[in-house]
Scaffold this active site. Structure first.
Site, PDB file in Angstrom:
ATOM      1  N   PHE A 113     -29.525 -12.368  66.721  1.00  0.00           N
ATOM      2  CA  PHE A 113     -29.686 -12.543  68.167  1.00  0.00           C
ATOM      3  C   PHE A 113     -30.934 -11.854  68.695  1.00  0.00           C
ATOM      4  O   PHE A 113     -31.443 -12.210  69.763  1.00  0.00           O
ATOM      5  CB  PHE A 113     -28.438 -12.041  68.896  1.00  0.00           C
ATOM      6  CG  PHE A 113     -28.380 -10.547  69.099  1.00  0.00           C
ATOM      7  CD1 PHE A 113     -28.822  -9.975  70.285  1.00  0.00           C
ATOM      8  CD2 PHE A 113     -27.873  -9.712  68.116  1.00  0.00           C
ATOM      9  CE1 PHE A 113     -28.763  -8.599  70.479  1.00  0.00           C
ATOM     10  CE2 PHE A 113     -27.804  -8.347  68.304  1.00  0.00           C
ATOM     11  CZ  PHE A 113     -28.252  -7.782  69.488  1.00  0.00           C
ATOM     12  N   LYS A 114     -31.454 -10.889  67.946  1.00  0.00           N
ATOM     13  CA  LYS A 114     -32.651 -10.180  68.418  1.00  0.00           C
ATOM     14  C   LYS A 114     -33.842 -11.121  68.605  1.00  0.00           C
ATOM     15  O   LYS A 114     -34.755 -10.838  69.382  1.00  0.00           O
ATOM     16  CB  LYS A 114     -33.024  -9.077  67.426  1.00  0.00           C
ATOM     17  CG  LYS A 114     -31.892  -8.113  67.060  1.00  0.00           C
ATOM     18  CD  LYS A 114     -31.487  -7.237  68.206  1.00  0.00           C
ATOM     19  CE  LYS A 114     -30.323  -6.321  67.852  1.00  0.00           C
ATOM     20  NZ  LYS A 114     -30.660  -5.223  66.984  1.00  0.00           N
ATOM     21  N   ASP A 115     -33.834 -12.256  67.886  1.00  0.00           N
ATOM     22  CA  ASP A 115     -34.932 -13.221  68.032  1.00  0.00           C
ATOM     23  C   ASP A 115     -35.037 -13.750  69.460  1.00  0.00           C
ATOM     24  O   ASP A 115     -36.123 -14.124  69.909  1.00  0.00           O
ATOM     25  CB  ASP A 115     -34.737 -14.417  67.096  1.00  0.00           C
ATOM     26  CG  ASP A 115     -34.912 -14.062  65.635  1.00  0.00           C
ATOM     27  OD1 ASP A 115     -35.794 -13.249  65.320  1.00  0.00           O
ATOM     28  OD2 ASP A 115     -34.163 -14.618  64.797  1.00  0.00           O
ATOM     29  N   MET A 118     -37.069 -11.046  71.047  1.00  0.00           N
ATOM     30  CA  MET A 118     -38.250 -10.598  70.319  1.00  0.00           C
ATOM     31  C   MET A 118     -39.329 -11.676  70.250  1.00  0.00           C
ATOM     32  O   MET A 118     -40.527 -11.364  70.268  1.00  0.00           O
ATOM     33  CB  MET A 118     -37.868 -10.149  68.919  1.00  0.00           C
ATOM     34  CG  MET A 118     -38.801  -9.106  68.346  1.00  0.00           C
ATOM     35  SD  MET A 118     -38.765  -7.545  69.253  1.00  0.00           S
ATOM     36  CE  MET A 118     -37.239  -6.829  68.650  1.00  0.00           C
ATOM     37  N   THR A 146     -33.099  -5.670  64.406  1.00  0.00           N
ATOM     38  CA  THR A 146     -34.284  -5.530  65.260  1.00  0.00           C
ATOM     39  C   THR A 146     -35.558  -5.550  64.433  1.00  0.00           C
ATOM     40  O   THR A 146     -36.553  -6.162  64.811  1.00  0.00           O
ATOM     41  CB  THR A 146     -34.214  -4.229  66.082  1.00  0.00           C
ATOM     42  OG1 THR A 146     -33.219  -4.365  67.092  1.00  0.00           O
ATOM     43  CG2 THR A 146     -35.545  -3.924  66.751  1.00  0.00           C
TER      44      THR A 146
END
Length: 475
Positions: A113-115, A118, A146
């Protein structure tokens, strides 16, 4: 929109300034001077927007220093079907007739989910640095996802170097291979002999050295970066509208939580007027947040007490983004927030139970639960058998705890955090088979590793950063 520090109220400038700076000079986090809200009519006007256009509508009130056309272009370049697998970007999938939904956030380049945030940071960094003719050296800490999301977002960015700290030996084999397999001139992986909180503390110590930070242009992409929180708030709006609820009807969200950034983004969306009923904080055995929301005491765990679990990205004893929440609970009282965080720094618990601030916590829409290894194995197995859907162990924590807090007639949206391929060992233990993985990651564990193992020592870290940048002539 101007930003201020949670610890002093000091002005930190506009969006582009806090994007590049990470921590405030006083050690606090950036917060907007106020949180704009949507009226019910304005919310309804957002229904049906494409993801880039919805992102613009949600984020624009907080980003006043990037022209409209440029911001729209950045968001359209970020949220593409090529990067996220479909034009829907974050599909919402019902789990049968259970009233539970999975918000799919793990279809980006690094499968986590960090994409979602990011990839935007990569575009925004490049844009702002080009405009200012500057460079930035990102110093980050990761408990698993992350790091790879940041590194994939910053690949090929000529004005950005990434120094990413991770806890040595405490990530999954896939996560380690995904990060340490990168052999890129602007990517530096550093495995710290310690736990994630040690990595996080090192980042803060480096940022506290104002002379070093200025000399080496140190920035941040951790969830302490406001731009990440803001970008994550968008998918709460996306999920809500995908439910097709009547105007004003509530939806609840269950969020696997370690550093508190993902669920705080939901609180931001709620504060902006989105009809979020409850935000469920799902913890693993490292239950600092669960303890707070059930007892009113925020008691940080020292590194030696942080358990190594099968949902390792949540193996965190001190949730950095929690400071933002305390700041709002305190009514934006920076002096009070600084005092609480000083107690945290001195190893003392923050005790809110029985105070007016605890009343504010209880009225803020949060609830919390926890999961164990046996719980998540059973949940992965049950979701697979009942709904034909394989989930990763962190998402299993969210599903399990979300079920415990379901309300009749109110949808419970569980935020997916990663694809199960990133945690094959646990998934195989649960269901007796390996999860599928994208072809580009086939045999990733067999590749060469590029990583420096380092003691938990800030002077050694600073010497390493300085040496690498001096070699490149970028001091």
């Amino acid at each position: 929109m101007k930003y201020v520090s949670t610890r002093s109220g000091q002005s930190l400038g506009e969006f582009s300034d806090v994007l590049l700076s990470g921590l405030a000079p006083d050690g606090g986090l950036a917060m907007p001077e106020h949180i704009p809200t949507f009226s019910p009519a304005e919310l309804e006007a957002l229904r049906g927007l494409s993801y880039p256009d919805l992102a613009y509508a949600v984020m624009r009130p907080f980003i006043s220093d990037i022209p409209e056309a440029d911001l729209r272009a950045l968001l359209r370049a970020t949220y593409t079907a090529e990067a996220f697998g479909s034009p829907d970007i974050a599909p919402l999938t019902p789990l049968g007739e259970s009233g539970l939904y999975l918000l799919e956030l793990s279809n980006g380049p690094s499968l986590a989910f960090k994409d979602m945030a990011m990839q935007f940071l990569g575009q925004a960094f490049e844009y702002v640095l080009e405009k200012r003719d500057q460079r930035v050296n990102i110093l980050g800490a990761t408990s698993g996802d992350t790091g790879s999301a940041a590194e994939y977002a910053m690949l090929g960015k000529a004005r950005v170097n990434v120094f990413m700290l991770s806890p040595h030996g405490r990530m999954s084999a896939f996560q380690q291979a995904q990060m340490y397999g990168l052999n890129e001139p602007n990517i530096f992986n550093i495995a710290i002999e310690g736990v994630f909180d040690d990595c996080q503390d090192l980042v803060k110590e480096v940022n506290a050295d104002a002379e070093f930070k200025a000399r080496y242009d140190i920035g941040a992409v951790n969830s302490i970066n406001w731009a990440r929180v803001l970008a994550q708030a968008v998918y709460y709006f996306k999920a809500y509208f995908a439910l097709n609820l009547p105007a004003g009807a509530e939806a609840d969200f269950s969020v696997p939580s370690g550093n508190f950034g993902n669920v705080f983004a939901g609180y931001l969306a709620r504060s902006m007027g989105l009809p979020v009923g409850r935000l469920i904080v799902a913890s693993n055995e490292n239950d600092v947040l669960h303890e707070f929301f059930t007892t009113g005491n925020y008691h940080v765990r020292p590194a030696a007490q942080v358990a190594k679990t099968s949902s390792p990205s949540m193996d965190i004893g001190k949730a950095s983004n929690f400071e933002r929440y305390l700041y709002l609970v305190a009514g934006r009282d920076a002096v009070q927030t600084a005092g609480w965080w000083q107690e945290v720094g001195e190893g003392r618990p923050v005790r809110l139970h029985g105070t007016a601030h605890w009343d504010a916590v209880q009225g803020s829409g949060f609830a919390a639960g926890r999961s164990t290894h046996a719980d998540r194995l059973a949940t992965i197995r049950r979701v697979d058998e009942q709904f034909g859907r394989l989930i990763d162990p962190h998402t299993a924590d969210g599903v399990l705890v979300g079920e415990q807090f379901q309300r009749p007639g109110v949808p419970m949206v569980c935020l997916e955090t990663a694809l199960p391929a990133k945690f094959e060992e646990t998934v195989q233990e649960a269901v007796g088979r390996l999860p599928e993985r994208p072809e580009r990651f086939h045999d990733i564990e067999k590749g060469e590793r590029f990583c420096e193992v380092m003691p938990n020592d800030v002077q050694a870290l600073k010497a390493y950063i300085a040496a690498k940048l001096d070699e490149r002539g970028e001091q």
